[in-house]
Structure formats: structure tokens, C-alpha cells
Enzyme design. Structure first.
Site, mmCIF file in Angstrom:
data_model
loop_
_atom_site.group_PDB
_atom_site.id
_atom_site.type_symbol
_atom_site.label_atom_id
_atom_site.label_comp_id
_atom_site.label_asym_id
_atom_site.label_seq_id
_atom_site.Cartn_x
_atom_site.Cartn_y
_atom_site.Cartn_z
ATOM 1 C CD GLU A 172 -3.144 -0.984 2.122
ATOM 2 O OE1 GLU A 172 -3.028 -0.185 3.071
ATOM 3 O OE2 GLU A 172 -4.145 -1.702 1.956
ATOM 4 C CD GLU A 291 -3.819 -5.933 2.950
ATOM 5 O OE1 GLU A 291 -4.659 -5.237 3.558
ATOM 6 O OE2 GLU A 291 -2.592 -5.730 3.018
HETATM 7 O O1 AHR Z 1 -5.250 -5.998 6.814
HETATM 8 C C1 AHR Z 1 -5.167 -4.884 7.642
HETATM 9 C C2 AHR Z 1 -4.430 -3.720 6.990
HETATM 10 O O2 AHR Z 1 -5.209 -3.230 5.945
HETATM 11 C C3 AHR Z 1 -3.109 -4.033 6.351
HETATM 12 O O3 AHR Z 1 -2.056 -3.983 7.249
HETATM 13 C C4 AHR Z 1 -2.974 -2.948 5.336
HETATM 14 O O4 AHR Z 1 -2.211 -3.345 4.220
HETATM 15 C C5 AHR Z 1 -4.397 -2.576 4.986
HETATM 16 O O5 AHR Z 1 -4.605 -1.225 5.046
#
Ligand code: AHR
Length: 502
Positions: A172, A291
Site C-alpha cells: 500500500e 487484501e
Molecule cells: O489488513 C489490515 C491492513 O489493511 C493491512 O495492514 C494494510 O495493508 C491494509 O490497510
């Protein structure tokens, strides 16, 4: 409510990469400590790993697990997690304002992954660190021996390299919250140079460059365009993330959110094509949706608690308890990935244990399956093969997020080797049964059909430590073989798996 669905053996989307059913474990909250690792737990093995958790992870059959972050990775020194445990430093984790004991590092995670029957997908710190640490880490993990880093791995007890193929170039990096956040141009340059160096070591590595953290980011989708123009010939995947919420408690709007996911994938797919053409490249970059999940039940409370606490080790954090409504949502998200499996080759549920996760543990105590465990398990174990291009005709509704949202969300997978057809279906109507006429064209005869159903009268029903089986799958009786196919009877607000043996 009536629906007409047609599946044809020749109308296919793509073969599905099994890594569509990947997962994610971050050094965050209790994902690692008292999640997978708890040396004092009654089920702990000789390495301190909870066997009860390993059993449930194996049952999910998740082919890859991304590690060690997430936001955590952007200030992580991988060297802190190697060598004798009593000499490892405790450090401040700047992402989650906690203390990291480093009792679990790459060796422990690799051993755990083997026991859990999953491959490692490793993330590199491109926040606080850069190319040099990245190449040292890859050499430590993947080089057979005869160099300082690879011999150190051997001295630390692992003779053979792990041979990890899949590497994330940061996490990210578009997010201002990220340690070492960069502009698209800065990140694109660093990611490209790092990728070149890693390819110097091994051309066959699969590299994932960071796309947007979500599609509401002000930099989206220009970020993807800039980053891909800088890296196109060095990377294999662009990473996307998205979390889903229902703060408004509006089920129709909530269940329309996968339309936004679909649009996000479509847009980034278009950006990939644009950059490919601009670069005159023959290379195909795909999407790693590494994610995704529902995340809102504890989110605001967690932010308030984090702001006040004093660097605790492995506190309760992001421990969302999921409900039956989330089963429907997770079913629709997975269906979206199956329908987009030509471009989304990898996806990781975030996360795996305790932290916005399908598996929950109690320190010293029980492990249990959250509600969302089940749709993930069914897709992971039965959604392998070829994704079918279904023709779906059914009533729709208009949501704020998108018009013409189909009440029936359905995906189909053909496994030619096993001779099975599997349909994952969500009835988004809360008031009407969905009667589906599903025709199967050119698949031969259906010999038998099985229906698995998840439904509950209460959308808020949850599985908890004290009541772990409030929401579980049952054998359904809503699927019948008909002339030319199947008829399905799907109750209001229900999730179904219909499996046909051909
Ligand atoms: O999964 C939780 C968080 O969400 C992770 O650390 C991050 O990559 C995202 O913002």
C-alpha cells in the site's frame, strides 16, 4: 422471484489460478502471537505452533499465505526475526503502535506454512528500507549456499533454500498512513529498480507491484498508470486491496458493493491494457487482489483504543466478529473473483487468524470458525477448474452504488478432471425465494446433485467462543435435476453451493 441461468461448456472465462483462494497473516494484533503461535497452549507443537489452528487452516486449503504484512512490513527489519530467539530484539511496530518481540520470523513462519500446507508469498519492506535489504532477504530465503546470507540461513538451521516464488514489492505505498509512503513516481522508480535487482538473482520470480489501497483513494487510478509505466516490463502482478463495510446497516446497499469491486477490477484491467499498449510490450500483467474482506465491526473502536495504548504486545486488534450477513457478502466477493479470474489470478483473504479473519482463537483456549469461514472454504475447495461465462437473467434493484444489481449472484466452475460443475449462489432478496431454471448445455448428463445451504433468520447471527455453531452449513434440498439442467430453489437471504456430478 424467477431466474434463468444458462451454462454452456464452451462459454468459459478462464482457467482459475488456485491462488485465487490465498490468505494473509500479518504481525498485527493476535494474528501471529496467540493466533498461530502460542508455545504454552495445550495443542502447541514442538515449535510452539497451535495444532488446532493448523487443522482449521488445512481444512481451508489455502494455497498461498502472504506474510508478514500489511502495514507492518513497511518498518520491519526481517533480520530481527532470525537467529537465537533469546537474542532477538523487541521493536516498536509503528503501523499498529505495538511492541514486536520477533519470536516469530521467517524460519518459524516457513515451518508453519509447511505444516499448514500453504506456500509463502513474502512482502518486502519498501517503506523504511529499499533495494539492498530486499536483495539480501531474497538471497537469504532462496540461495542454496556459499554466500554470507545463504550460509547464515544454514547456520540458523535451514539447510535448503525455501524457493519462494511470489514477492510483493512493498505494501500500500499509495497510502499516506504507510511508513515511507511515496508518490507514484518515486515508488514506481524504486519498485522497478528493486524488481530489476531481484530478477538479476532469479528471472523466474513472480513480482507484485503495489496498486491502490482502495478505489476511493484520490490517486486512483492515475497511481496504477504511473506505477505500471515505470515497472511494466519487470513485474507480473499489480496488487489491489478493498475492504467492505455496512456501517449504515443497509443490506441491499451492502450486498451491492461487489459491483464496485467489479468496476475496480475492470478499470485496473483497462489501465493495464493501456500501459501495455503504450509500452509496446508483449508481457501480460495481471491482478493480485491480495487484501480483501469485510472490515468494520470493530474498526472505529480499534482506532480509538490504538490512539491511547502504550505499545502493548499482541493486543486484541481488528477482531471483527462476523455475522450471517457477511456470509452473503463474502460469497458475492468470491463470485466476483471467479467471474474475473481471467485478470485476477491471485487473491488473499485478509486475514487468516484473529485479525479480520475466518479463524478465531482464545489464548490458552478454543479455536472456532467464524461465519465467513464457510463460503471461503467452499470456494477454495470446490471452486477450482474453469470459470464459466454464465448467462443470468433475473430481477434487479437499483442501489446508490450501482443500478441494476442482480438479486441472484451466481458463479459457475467446471472441473473437467473431476467431472463436476459447481455453482455458488447468493439470493440477495430478503423477502422472496429465488426459483432458478439452470440449463446445462453440452455438459452431458447430470448424474447427481448436492446442495449445501447457509441461511439464518437473523442477519446478525454470529459464531462466538461460547456459541461457535450458530451459523453453519446444512444439507439443502433446493436443487433437482431437470430435463436439460437443474432447478434451484434458493431461500431469501441465503448462500448455496450446488455441486453436480456429470
Ligand atoms: O489488513 C489490515 C491492513 O489493511 C493491512 O495492514 C494494510 O495493508 C491494509 O490497510
Amino acid at each position: 422471484m424467477k431466474a434463468k441461468v444458462t451454462a454452456h461448456s464452451r462459454y468459459v472465462i478462464s482457467d482459475i489460478d488456485n491462488r485465487l483462494y490465498g490468505s494473509f497473516l500479518e504481525h498485527l494484533g493476535r494474528a501471529v502471537y496467540t493466533g498461530i503461535y502460542e508455545p504454552d497452549h495445550p495443542t502447541a507443537d514442538e515449535a510452539g505452533m497451535r495444532r488446532d489452528v493448523i487443522d482449521l487452516v488445512r481444512e481451508l486449503d489455502t494455497p498461498i499465505c502472504r506474510y508478514p504484512g500489511g502495514n507492518f512490513v513497511s518498518a520491519y527489519n526481517w533480520e530481527d526475526g532470525i537467529g537465537p530467539k533469546d537474542q532477538r530484539p523487541t521493536r516498536l511496530d509503528l503501523a499498529w503502535r505495538t511492541a514486536e518481540s520477533n519470536q516469530v520470523g521467517i524460519h518459524e513462519f516457513a515451518d508453519w506454512a509447511e505444516k499448514a500446507n500453504t506456500e509463502m508469498m513474502l512482502a518486502i519492506n519498501l517503506g523504511s528500507r529499499g533495494l539492498d535489504e530486499a536483495r539480501a532477504f531474497v538471497e537469504y530465503v532462496n540461495h542454496p549456499g556459499g554466500t554470507e546470507w545463504s550460509d547464515l540461513r544454514k547456520a540458523n538451521g535451514r539447510a535448503d533454500p525455501w524457493g519462494v516464488k511470489l514477492w510483493c514489492l512493498g505494501n500500500e505505498m499509495d497510502g499516506p498512513w504507510q511508513v515511507g509512503h511515496k508518490s507514484a513516481a518515486e515508488y514506481g522508480h524504486l519498485a522497478n529498480e528493486t524488481a530489476k535487482a531481484l530478477r538479476g538473482f532469479d528471472k523466474s520470480l513472480e513480482l507484485v507491484v503495489c496498486g491502490s489501497s482502495h478505489s476511493n483513494m484520490p490517486t486512483y487510478p492515475q497511481w496504477e498508470s504511473t506505477v505500471l509505466q515505470a515497472t511494466y516490463d519487470q513485474v507480473d502482478y499489480i496488487s489491489l486491496h478493498m475492504y467492505f463495510d455496512n456501517y449504515e446497516k443497509n443490506t441491499a446497499e451492502y450486498l451491492a458493493l461487489p459491483e464496485k469491486l467489479d468496476r475496480y477490477i475492470g478499470t485496473v484491467s483497462g489501465v493495464i491494457d493501456y500501459v501495455k499498449s503504450r509500452s509496446r510490450s508483449k508481457r501480460d500483467v495481471k491482478i493480485s487482489f491480495d487484501e480483501w474482506n469485510v472490515w468494520y465491526h470493530e474498526r472505529k473502536q480499534d482506532a480509538a483504543r490504538m490512539a491511547e495504548w502504550d505499545w502493548p504486545h499482541a493486543p486484541r486488534l481488528l477482531e471483527d466478529i462476523y455475522n450471517f450477513e457477511d456470509v452473503l457478502q463474502v460469497g458475492c466477493i468470491l463470485n466476483t473473483f471467479i467471474r474475473r479470474s481471467d485478470v485476477v489470478r491471485i487473491a488473499c483473504i485478509a486475514q487468516l487468524v484473529n485479525v479480520i479473519a475466518p479463524i478465531m482463537t482464545e489464548p490458552g483456549g478454543a479455536v472456532w470458525r467464524q461465519t465467513i469461514y464457510y463460503p471461503f472454504k467452499f470456494a477454495s475447495t470446490m471452486g477450482r477448474g474453469t470459470a464459466l461465462q454464465l448467462d443470468v437473467d433475473c430481477p434487479t434493484y437499483d442501489a446508490d452504488i450501482a443500478p441494476n444489481v442482480k438479486y441472484l449472484d451466481i458463479a459457475g466452475v467446471h472441473d473437467g478432471d473431476a467431472g463436476t460443475l459447481t455453482f455458488f449462489a447468493v439470493n440477495k432478496s430478503g423477502s422472496e425465494v429465488m426459483d432458478v431454471d439452470l440449463s446445462l448445455e453440452r455438459f452431458g448428463t447430470a448424474k447427481s446433485v448436492e446442495h449445501t445451504l447457509i441461511r439464518h433468520d437473523d442477519l446478525e447471527a454470529k459464531n462466538t467462543k461460547d456459541n461457535p455453531n450458530a451459523v453453519t452449513p446444512e444439507v439443502g434440498n433446493g436443487a433437482r435435476i431437470s430435463e436439460g439442467g437443474l432447478t434451484l430453489n434458493l431461500p431469501p437471504y441465503s448462500y448455496s453451493v450446488v455441486r453436480v456430478q456429470l
